[in-house]
Design an enzyme around this catalytic site. Structure first.
Site: not given
Length: 402
Positions: A277, A360
């Protein structure tokens, strides 16, 4: 990369139709509707698959459930208290049921008590867009003056404590309640919604859990679940801490490249992998995202591509969710590293050569504002991010061919 999209189920303001029109290739649903520690039954899994298979008018969507996010690890497993052994068995049973349904990538995290933490869910940018923000001083005001955690003041530098006291004194009751809600009252759509008293009790349960103890418990968990995943053909991928530094006096064990390397070495099997991430890891100035992809890419099973902008170079500091090609992570260099890893996998004949990715979070822009969607998961803001990332990928791929 395979372009996927987080979807919170039929109540999500972003519909299956919206995803198709955005050019999404696969769906990433969560398990928020099933209590943590219980088995995710075949019937519940099939129901979610049926929901994402149809457009609003009943036409087939053609979309596939690509990744599970998340199969939550209970606090009992992390602290090794209560029914933790049964919870591990239930986690394994859920993993088997997901595999039987054709789902082979499972994202999870090992963050104590709270998942991702923000102090603002709709922070206004100069252009009128809204985004999520973590303000370190506001968090200190929450921790010291609202939650009133024992020993909280000692966890912050003197200048932060003083400014936090001033801010708290200036907050009206509505802002204090909003701040507390943003931090601890549970994520949108989650099965659990915490009160302040719930958080205090959970923090008390972690009193004996030091950094070393949490790492040992994590390794115990991996030793039980990873061999099963390897045997049945499931790829597990741990999401980093968000933010990637200690909060509320709790240890954090997935914040740096060294943390990831340690976890991968603990059970050294391909199934024991990474959710890279770029937003979570990018909130620390000492995390080199393109370098991490180059060095750890063999175990990257899932990608969250987003960007943050830090207020300073402090390890523990404030940041906000920037545009996908903004922020302080070199997204072009990161995508280039991803494409090199995919090429290496294709050459090696790996079945998982194409890595699932989702854009995201995202800023609320245009009609996202006032739509009332999940914080961080707007339709248009993520569409913009996906389009930008797709453009970078296409340009780099074309350049490699020419």
């Amino acid at each position: 990369m395979r372009h996927t999209w987080r979807w919170f189920g039929p109540k999500d303001r972003v519909s299956i139709d919206d995803m198709l029109q955005a050019g999404v290739q696969g769906v990433v649903p969560p398990r928020h509707h099933v209590p943590t520690g219980t088995v995710w039954s075949p019937g519940e899994i099939a129901r979610r698959q049926a929901e994402l298979a149809l457009m609003t008018d009943g036409a087939p969507s053609g979309l596939k459930w690509e990744v599970v996010e998340s199969l939550p690890v209970s606090e009992a497993i992390k602290t090794q208290t209560g029914d933790w052994r049964a919870h591990v068995e239930n986690w394994i049973a859920s993993m088997r049921n997901l595999k039987d349904a054709g789902i082979e990538v499972i994202c999870y995290n090992f963050m104590p008590v709270l998942d991702w933490t923000r102090t603002d869910l709709a922070w206004r940018r100069p252009n009128g867009a809204r985004c999520m923000r973590f303000d370190f001083t506001d968090f200190a005001a929450f921790d010291i003056h609202i939650l009133q955690r024992r020993g909280a003041a000692e966890d912050f530098p003197e200048e932060i404590r003083e400014e936090a006291a001033r801010r708290f004194a200036q907050m009206d009751e509505a802002r204090r309640e909003e701040l507390a809600g943003n931090v601890v009252f549970g994520l949108p759509g989650a099965a659990e919604h915490f009160t302040l008293q719930d958080v205090r009790a959970l923090l008390d349960s972690y009193a004996p859990v030091t950094d070393a103890v949490l790492r040992r418990h994590f390794h115990d968990f991996l030793e039980q679940v990873v061999p099963v995943a390897q045997e049945i053909g499931v790829r597990l991928c741990c999401h980093p801490d968000d933010p990637p530094f200690p909060l509320l006096g709790l240890p954090r064990v997935m914040s740096t490249e060294a943390d990831y390397a340690e976890r991968m070495a603990a059970v050294d099997l391909p199934a024991n992998g990474i959710t890279l991430c770029s937003g979570s890891l990018g909130a620390r100035p000492d995390n080199d995202l393109p370098g991490m992809m180059a060095r750890l890419g063999d175990r990257v099973h899932f990608l969250h591509l987003r960007n943050v902008r830090r207020d300073s170079d402090a390890i523990r500091g404030s940041f906000f969710e920037d545009e996908h090609l903004g922020g302080q992570t070199d997204m072009v260099a990161l995508v280039a590293a991803v494409l090199r890893e995919e090429a290496r996998r294709r050459e090696a004949g790996r079945a998982d050569a194409v890595i699932p990715m989702r854009p995201d979070h995202g800023q609320d822009i245009l009609d996202d504002i006032g739509r009332g969607g999940q914080p961080g998961y707007p339709a248009i803001g993520r569409l913009k991010g996906l389009a930008e990332l797709r453009g970078v990928e296409l340009a780099l791929s074309h350049g490699a061919r020419t």
